[in-house]
Design a protein around this motif. Structure first.
Motif, PDB file in Angstrom:
ATOM      1  N   GLU A 103      37.062  58.094   2.904  1.00 48.45           N
ATOM      2  CA  GLU A 103      36.011  59.268   3.085  1.00 48.45           C
ATOM      3  C   GLU A 103      35.433  59.269   3.669  1.00 48.45           C
ATOM      4  O   GLU A 103      35.300  60.529   4.802  1.00 48.45           O
ATOM      5  CB  GLU A 103      35.281  58.020   1.988  1.00 48.45           C
ATOM      6  N   GLU A 104      35.428  57.992   5.141  1.00 45.01           N
ATOM      7  CA  GLU A 104      34.572  58.605   6.490  1.00 45.01           C
ATOM      8  C   GLU A 104      35.261  59.319   7.235  1.00 45.01           C
ATOM      9  O   GLU A 104      35.584  60.190   8.368  1.00 45.01           O
ATOM     10  CB  GLU A 104      34.824  57.162   6.889  1.00 45.01           C
ATOM     11  N   LEU A 105      37.516  58.518   7.117  1.00 44.92           N
ATOM     12  CA  LEU A 105      38.332  59.849   7.735  1.00 44.92           C
ATOM     13  C   LEU A 105      38.412  61.244   7.843  1.00 44.92           C
ATOM     14  O   LEU A 105      38.342  62.205   8.929  1.00 44.92           O
ATOM     15  CB  LEU A 105      39.882  58.953   7.534  1.00 44.92           C
ATOM     16  N   GLY A 106      37.760  61.552   6.598  1.00 45.28           N
ATOM     17  CA  GLY A 106      37.651  62.553   6.253  1.00 45.28           C
ATOM     18  C   GLY A 106      36.785  63.851   6.256  1.00 45.28           C
ATOM     19  O   GLY A 106      37.050  64.949   6.008  1.00 45.28           O
ATOM     20  N   LEU A 107      35.495  62.628   6.742  1.00 51.11           N
ATOM     21  CA  LEU A 107      34.238  63.321   7.211  1.00 51.11           C
ATOM     22  C   LEU A 107      34.497  63.729   8.716  1.00 51.11           C
ATOM     23  O   LEU A 107      33.124  64.417   9.298  1.00 51.11           O
ATOM     24  CB  LEU A 107      33.651  62.727   6.909  1.00 51.11           C
ATOM     25  N   LEU A 108      35.646  63.522   9.432  1.00 52.99           N
ATOM     26  CA  LEU A 108      35.588  63.122  10.924  1.00 52.99           C
ATOM     27  C   LEU A 108      35.320  64.278  11.953  1.00 52.99           C
ATOM     28  O   LEU A 108      35.897  64.592  10.865  1.00 52.99           O
ATOM     29  CB  LEU A 108      36.512  61.918  11.786  1.00 52.99           C
ATOM     30  N   LEU A 109      34.404  64.107  12.970  1.00 50.00           N
ATOM     31  CA  LEU A 109      34.786  65.448  13.375  1.00 50.00           C
ATOM     32  C   LEU A 109      35.368  65.424  14.722  1.00 50.00           C
ATOM     33  O   LEU A 109      35.497  63.815  15.492  1.00 50.00           O
ATOM     34  CB  LEU A 109      33.369  65.843  14.176  1.00 50.00           C
ATOM     35  N   GLU A 110      36.004  65.953  15.218  1.00 52.60           N
ATOM     36  CA  GLU A 110      37.534  65.807  16.751  1.00 52.60           C
ATOM     37  C   GLU A 110      36.932  65.203  17.835  1.00 52.60           C
ATOM     38  O   GLU A 110      36.370  66.554  18.616  1.00 52.60           O
ATOM     39  CB  GLU A 110      38.297  66.962  16.790  1.00 52.60           C
ATOM     40  N   ALA A 111      37.562  63.979  18.520  1.00 54.18           N
ATOM     41  CA  ALA A 111      36.383  64.457  19.522  1.00 54.18           C
ATOM     42  C   ALA A 111      37.546  65.950  20.907  1.00 54.18           C
ATOM     43  O   ALA A 111      38.279  65.784  20.580  1.00 54.18           O
ATOM     44  CB  ALA A 111      37.006  63.022  20.192  1.00 54.18           C
ATOM     45  N   ARG A 112      37.010  65.323  21.770  1.00 54.21           N
ATOM     46  CA  ARG A 112      37.307  66.385  22.714  1.00 54.21           C
ATOM     47  C   ARG A 112      38.521  66.262  22.855  1.00 54.21           C
ATOM     48  O   ARG A 112      39.628  67.337  23.294  1.00 54.21           O
ATOM     49  CB  ARG A 112      36.710  66.660  24.666  1.00 54.21           C
ATOM     50  N   GLU A 113      38.489  64.833  23.691  1.00 53.71           N
ATOM     51  CA  GLU A 113      40.210  64.487  24.043  1.00 53.71           C
ATOM     52  C   GLU A 113      41.537  64.376  22.841  1.00 53.71           C
ATOM     53  O   GLU A 113      42.677  64.523  23.525  1.00 53.71           O
ATOM     54  CB  GLU A 113      40.168  62.685  24.608  1.00 53.71           C
ATOM     55  N   THR A 114      41.128  64.587  21.856  1.00 56.19           N
ATOM     56  CA  THR A 114      42.036  64.945  20.555  1.00 56.19           C
ATOM     57  C   THR A 114      41.959  66.544  20.002  1.00 56.19           C
ATOM     58  O   THR A 114      43.732  65.935  20.362  1.00 56.19           O
ATOM     59  CB  THR A 114      40.729  64.388  18.954  1.00 56.19           C
TER      60      THR A 114
END
Length: 227
Positions: A103-114
């Motif tokens: 569930e946490e993975l599904g709500l992640l915001l992308e880091a600029r590096e990603t």
């Protein structure tokens, strides 16, 4: 300085040697091998690597679209299915071992590096042909295999239960992953062998930039942990 053989792929590596070594021997990698990497640095990396895998799958979908014969199409489709059907589930399960829920993975915001590396890969593939896309992806697939082999040969490496990152190291030193990386290396050797000097110069720039962005991905983890 490390010396590489003169196969076509290693021509790219030699031309980008400072960037390649900075990536493959990054302090994140060294601390991971020694078992001293801060746990939060690794957790941040794992979270963002989930998002990277999503875009990695998209890149192989683009490889399917860019294919010009059945062999290329099957290669791209097999890689896409391996990520979607196998690697994603394995990554989610591994994240759970580190206290990171699906569930946490599904709500992640992308880091600029990603964003920077994944969009660069997709842009390289959209602008160019299948070879451009493979060269942009090479620091990931081949790089991780080389990193694992380099770590395994270092006197500071800690193996077994004493290293919390043993499972990660074992994954990339595994015969299966090493075989996949070698197959990609040989594919690139065949495709790079007959390129003109001008074309190789363009591909070298792509490889150099992708390698720099991969090193930034390591640094992202250290920065997140205050390193």
């Amino acid at each position: 300085m490390t010396r590489f053989d003169d196969t076509p792929f290693n021509t790219l590596v030699t031309r980008c040697e400072p960037q390649w070594l900075a990536y493959c021997q990054h302090d994140f990698v060294r601390q991971l091998g020694a078992g001293t990497l801060p746990h939060e640095a690794f957790r941040h990396y794992l979270r963002q690597d989930y998002l990277f895998l999503v875009h990695f799958a998209r890149a192989w979908g683009l490889a399917v679209y860019k294919s010009r014969d059945m062999a290329e199409l099957r290669q791209g489709l097999d890689s896409l299915k391996a990520i979607v059907d196998i690697e994603m589930d394995l990554h989610i399960a591994y994240c759970a071992e580190w206290g990171i829920t699906e569930e946490e993975l599904g709500l992640l915001l992308e880091a600029r590096e990603t964003m920077a590396y994944t969009r660069y890969v997709l842009d390289a593939g959209n602008r160019g042909d299948l070879l451009d896309l493979h060269v942009a992806l090479a620091p990931c697939l081949i790089g991780y295999a080389d990193i694992a082999n380099w770590l395994a040969a270092q006197p500071f490496i800690v193996r077994g239960e004493a290293n919390p990152y043993e499972a990660w190291i074992a994954m990339y030193t595994s015969p299966e992953f090493q075989a996949a990386a070698e197959a990609e290396r040989q594919w690139l050797n065949r495709r790079l062998a007959d390129q003109t000097p001008g074309r190789l110069a363009v591909l070298t720039e792509t490889f150099r930039d992708a390698t720099r962005l991969e090193a930034d991905f390591w640094q992202m983890g250290l920065t997140a942990a205050g390193g």
